[in-house]
Scaffold this motif. Structure first.
Motif, PDB file in Angstrom:
ATOM      1  N   PHE A   9       0.826  -1.203   0.000  1.00 53.39           N
ATOM      2  CA  PHE A   9       0.000   0.000   0.000  1.00 53.39           C
ATOM      3  C   PHE A   9       0.864   1.258   0.000  1.00 53.39           C
ATOM      4  N   GLY A  10       0.518   2.190  -0.856  1.00 51.32           N
ATOM      5  CA  GLY A  10       1.148   3.498  -0.932  1.00 51.32           C
ATOM      6  C   GLY A  10       0.295   4.374  -1.823  1.00 51.32           C
ATOM      7  N   ALA A  11       0.473   5.682  -1.725  1.00 45.81           N
ATOM      8  CA  ALA A  11      -0.373   6.615  -2.467  1.00 45.81           C
ATOM      9  C   ALA A  11      -0.270   6.411  -3.983  1.00 45.81           C
ATOM     10  N   GLU A  12       0.922   6.203  -4.496  1.00 47.08           N
ATOM     11  CA  GLU A  12       1.061   6.072  -5.956  1.00 47.08           C
ATOM     12  C   GLU A  12       0.515   4.756  -6.478  1.00 47.08           C
ATOM     13  N   VAL A  13       0.739   3.663  -5.760  1.00 50.67           N
ATOM     14  CA  VAL A  13       0.170   2.393  -6.208  1.00 50.67           C
ATOM     15  C   VAL A  13      -1.352   2.426  -6.064  1.00 50.67           C
ATOM     16  N   LEU A  14      -1.871   3.086  -5.046  1.00 49.31           N
ATOM     17  CA  LEU A  14      -3.309   3.267  -4.900  1.00 49.31           C
ATOM     18  C   LEU A  14      -3.855   4.071  -6.074  1.00 49.31           C
ATOM     19  N   ARG A  15      -3.165   5.131  -6.450  1.00 48.56           N
ATOM     20  CA  ARG A  15      -3.589   5.953  -7.599  1.00 48.56           C
ATOM     21  C   ARG A  15      -3.629   5.110  -8.873  1.00 48.56           C
ATOM     22  N   ARG A  16      -2.576   4.338  -9.127  1.00 50.09           N
ATOM     23  CA  ARG A  16      -2.554   3.500 -10.331  1.00 50.09           C
ATOM     24  C   ARG A  16      -3.719   2.506 -10.325  1.00 50.09           C
ATOM     25  N   GLY A  17      -4.006   1.939  -9.163  1.00 44.38           N
ATOM     26  CA  GLY A  17      -5.105   0.989  -9.073  1.00 44.38           C
ATOM     27  C   GLY A  17      -6.453   1.636  -9.310  1.00 44.38           C
ATOM     28  N   ILE A  18      -6.713   2.715  -8.604  1.00 44.43           N
ATOM     29  CA  ILE A  18      -8.009   3.399  -8.717  1.00 44.43           C
ATOM     30  C   ILE A  18      -8.220   3.977 -10.104  1.00 44.43           C
ATOM     31  N   GLU A  19      -7.189   4.570 -10.665  1.00 47.28           N
ATOM     32  CA  GLU A  19      -7.357   5.304 -11.917  1.00 47.28           C
ATOM     33  C   GLU A  19      -7.245   4.440 -13.164  1.00 47.28           C
ATOM     34  N   GLY A  20      -7.094   3.126 -13.006  1.00 49.74           N
ATOM     35  CA  GLY A  20      -7.103   2.375 -14.243  1.00 49.74           C
ATOM     36  C   GLY A  20      -6.646   0.938 -14.209  1.00 49.74           C
ATOM     37  N   ASN A  21      -6.169   0.435 -13.085  1.00 50.15           N
ATOM     38  CA  ASN A  21      -5.720  -0.951 -13.069  1.00 50.15           C
ATOM     39  C   ASN A  21      -6.318  -1.671 -11.872  1.00 50.15           C
ATOM     40  N   PRO A  22      -7.518  -2.233 -12.045  1.00 48.37           N
ATOM     41  CA  PRO A  22      -8.177  -2.888 -10.918  1.00 48.37           C
ATOM     42  C   PRO A  22      -7.388  -4.076 -10.366  1.00 48.37           C
ATOM     43  N   ASP A  23      -6.526  -4.718 -11.173  1.00 47.86           N
ATOM     44  CA  ASP A  23      -5.683  -5.800 -10.649  1.00 47.86           C
ATOM     45  C   ASP A  23      -4.716  -5.253  -9.606  1.00 47.86           C
ATOM     46  N   THR A  24      -4.162  -4.070  -9.878  1.00 53.50           N
ATOM     47  CA  THR A  24      -3.271  -3.416  -8.918  1.00 53.50           C
ATOM     48  C   THR A  24      -4.042  -3.060  -7.657  1.00 53.50           C
ATOM     49  N   LEU A  25      -5.260  -2.571  -7.818  1.00 55.86           N
ATOM     50  CA  LEU A  25      -6.087  -2.218  -6.670  1.00 55.86           C
ATOM     51  C   LEU A  25      -6.414  -3.464  -5.838  1.00 55.86           C
ATOM     52  N   LEU A  26      -6.820  -4.533  -6.480  1.00 56.36           N
ATOM     53  CA  LEU A  26      -7.146  -5.762  -5.766  1.00 56.36           C
ATOM     54  C   LEU A  26      -5.941  -6.296  -4.996  1.00 56.36           C
ATOM     55  N   ALA A  27      -4.746  -6.158  -5.554  1.00 52.61           N
ATOM     56  CA  ALA A  27      -3.534  -6.656  -4.897  1.00 52.61           C
ATOM     57  C   ALA A  27      -3.250  -5.940  -3.583  1.00 52.61           C
ATOM     58  N   LEU A  28      -3.876  -4.793  -3.352  1.00 48.84           N
ATOM     59  CA  LEU A  28      -3.669  -4.050  -2.109  1.00 48.84           C
ATOM     60  C   LEU A  28      -4.463  -4.630  -0.937  1.00 48.84           C
TER      61      LEU A  28
END
Length: 120
Positions: A9-28
């Motif tokens: 978890f971090g602000a930039e990885v959260l941003r990438r997940g929310i703004e376009g990569n749900p796989d990245t978001l789910l991995a959090l």
């Protein structure tokens, strides 16, 4: 979601997940994460509660299948807690605003409460 991405978890990885990569978001999310949603349909005395990554994945699949944009507006991280604001807009102009408070364990979300409102 088919691809599992390993992320802490971090602000930039959260941003990438929310703004376009749900796989990245789910991995959090931790495998045993619990997500509570409070809104017009799921009021505080009876919130929608999702248990585990499978249920959270199904919700994200639904959300990200819609014709809408997502933007991380603010994010504050302090120790094992974080809070963030997400704004969304459907193609027809309807807007959604969601505020989240999360608890973290080992860089993963273990509890999240989302309060959301949308245009009607």
């Amino acid at each position: 979601m088919s691809t599992v991405v390993s992320s802490a978890f971090g602000a930039e990885v959260l941003r990438r997940g929310i703004e376009g990569n749900p796989d990245t978001l789910l991995a959090l999310y931790a495998d045993d994460a619990e997500l509570r949603v409070v809104d017009r349909n799921s009021q505080p005395s009876r919130p929608m509660v999702l248990h585990g990554r499978d249920e959270i994945s199904a919700m994200l699949d639904d959300i990200y299948s819609r014709d809408m944009t997502h933007k991380l507006e603010n994010c504050v991280i302090q120790g094992d807690r974080a809070a963030f604001t997400e704004s969304c807009q459907y193609a027809d102009g309807v807007r959604v605003l969601a505020e989240s408070m999360v608890s973290l364990r080992d860089g993963k979300i273990v509890e999240q409460t989302v309060v959301q409102a949308w245009d009607e």
